[in-house]
Scaffold this motif. Structure first.
Motif, PDB file in Angstrom:
ATOM      1  N   UNK A   1       0.838  -1.236   0.018  1.00 34.91           N
ATOM      2  CA  UNK A   1      -0.171   0.055   0.045  1.00 34.91           C
ATOM      3  C   UNK A   1       0.958   1.370   0.041  1.00 34.91           C
ATOM      4  N   UNK A   2       2.069   1.227   0.688  1.00 36.27           N
ATOM      5  CA  UNK A   2       2.971   2.304   0.702  1.00 36.27           C
ATOM      6  C   UNK A   2       3.383   2.505  -0.838  1.00 36.27           C
ATOM      7  N   UNK A   3       3.910   1.668  -1.139  1.00 37.26           N
ATOM      8  CA  UNK A   3       4.372   1.695  -2.755  1.00 37.26           C
ATOM      9  C   UNK A   3       3.201   2.248  -3.703  1.00 37.26           C
ATOM     10  N   UNK A   4       2.174   1.872  -3.694  1.00 33.84           N
ATOM     11  CA  UNK A   4       0.979   2.424  -4.322  1.00 33.84           C
ATOM     12  C   UNK A   4       0.767   3.661  -4.134  1.00 33.84           C
ATOM     13  N   UNK A   5       0.944   4.140  -2.883  1.00 31.29           N
ATOM     14  CA  UNK A   5       0.380   5.488  -2.302  1.00 31.29           C
ATOM     15  C   UNK A   5       1.527   6.245  -2.934  1.00 31.29           C
ATOM     16  N   UNK A   6       2.939   6.019  -2.779  1.00 32.69           N
ATOM     17  CA  UNK A   6       4.041   6.755  -3.567  1.00 32.69           C
ATOM     18  C   UNK A   6       3.630   6.722  -5.152  1.00 32.69           C
ATOM     19  N   UNK A   7       3.518   5.759  -5.667  1.00 34.91           N
ATOM     20  CA  UNK A   7       3.241   5.671  -6.919  1.00 34.91           C
ATOM     21  C   UNK A   7       2.096   6.907  -7.164  1.00 34.91           C
ATOM     22  N   UNK A   8       1.024   6.695  -6.658  1.00 33.40           N
ATOM     23  CA  UNK A   8      -0.270   7.443  -7.175  1.00 33.40           C
ATOM     24  C   UNK A   8      -0.140   8.753  -6.846  1.00 33.40           C
ATOM     25  N   UNK A   9       0.694   9.341  -6.137  1.00 35.14           N
ATOM     26  CA  UNK A   9       1.221  10.729  -5.751  1.00 35.14           C
ATOM     27  C   UNK A   9       2.026  11.271  -7.243  1.00 35.14           C
ATOM     28  N   UNK A  10       2.369  10.294  -8.091  1.00 31.08           N
ATOM     29  CA  UNK A  10       3.061  10.791  -9.110  1.00 31.08           C
ATOM     30  C   UNK A  10       2.012  10.793 -10.438  1.00 31.08           C
ATOM     31  N   UNK A  11       0.975  10.282 -10.360  1.00 27.62           N
ATOM     32  CA  UNK A  11       0.171  10.373 -11.410  1.00 27.62           C
ATOM     33  C   UNK A  11      -0.203  11.815 -11.917  1.00 27.62           C
ATOM     34  N   UNK A  12      -0.335  12.039 -13.105  1.00 26.26           N
ATOM     35  CA  UNK A  12      -0.506  13.415 -13.577  1.00 26.26           C
ATOM     36  C   UNK A  12      -2.153  13.343 -13.877  1.00 26.26           C
ATOM     37  N   UNK A  13      -2.604  14.535 -13.616  1.00 25.97           N
ATOM     38  CA  UNK A  13      -3.897  14.598 -14.031  1.00 25.97           C
ATOM     39  C   UNK A  13      -4.369  14.466 -15.408  1.00 25.97           C
ATOM     40  N   UNK A  14      -3.143  14.570 -16.134  1.00 26.57           N
ATOM     41  CA  UNK A  14      -3.597  14.357 -17.695  1.00 26.57           C
ATOM     42  C   UNK A  14      -3.699  12.949 -18.112  1.00 26.57           C
ATOM     43  N   UNK A  15      -3.158  11.897 -17.153  1.00 27.19           N
ATOM     44  CA  UNK A  15      -3.189  10.410 -17.609  1.00 27.19           C
ATOM     45  C   UNK A  15      -4.540  10.035 -18.051  1.00 27.19           C
TER      46      UNK A  15
END
Length: 133
Positions: free
Chosen positions: A51-65
């Motif tokens: 969950x920590x890994x996914x939270x970190x990854x999600x924080x880098x998702x662009x609104x344009x994705x």
């Protein structure tokens, strides 16, 4: 543009708290453009580390994705993402704050998850989290 997220952790024990490393690769579409992150985690279970890994990854998702595809070896993450897609909300009672944060980001995109599928980053990412752990 679509985004592929690959997550792995060096922690394998589902019920025992350990120290380890989480690894993330974010890949923009089918390009070679990637961002790689590694982070040490302390006193966490495998599910917590995932969950920590996914939270970190999600924080880098662009609104344009446009579309997001999450690649994981975690049955827990897979089940929670499938539940989110089906029910339109985050799942479970553990790690509620983290799942709420993940859901708030993902709900603005088309998203899906694949479990234990071979891919170009899986073996390398597993080796790196083990080496760094």
């Amino acid at each position: 543009m679509n985004l592929n997220i690959y997550i792995e952790t060096s922690i394998k024990a589902p019920a025992r708290r350990q120290n380890g490393v989480v690894g993330i690769v974010l890949q923009a579409g089918n390009t070679d453009a990637t961002k790689t992150l590694f982070e040490k985690v302390e006193n966490v279970t495998k599910n917590n580390a995932d969950v920590i890994a996914l939270t970190k990854a999600a924080s880098h998702i662009s609104p344009h994705a446009e579309g997001i595809l999450i690649h994981t070896s975690s049955l827990y993450v897979n089940q929670c993402i499938v539940s989110m897609r089906k029910n339109g909300r985050f799942c479970g009672t553990k790690y509620t704050e983290e799942w709420q944060s993940i859901f708030e980001i993902l709900k603005n995109h088309e998203f899906d998850v694949v479990l234990n599928q071979p891919n170009e980053y899986r073996g390398w990412l597993q080796q790196e989290v083990e080496r760094r752990g």
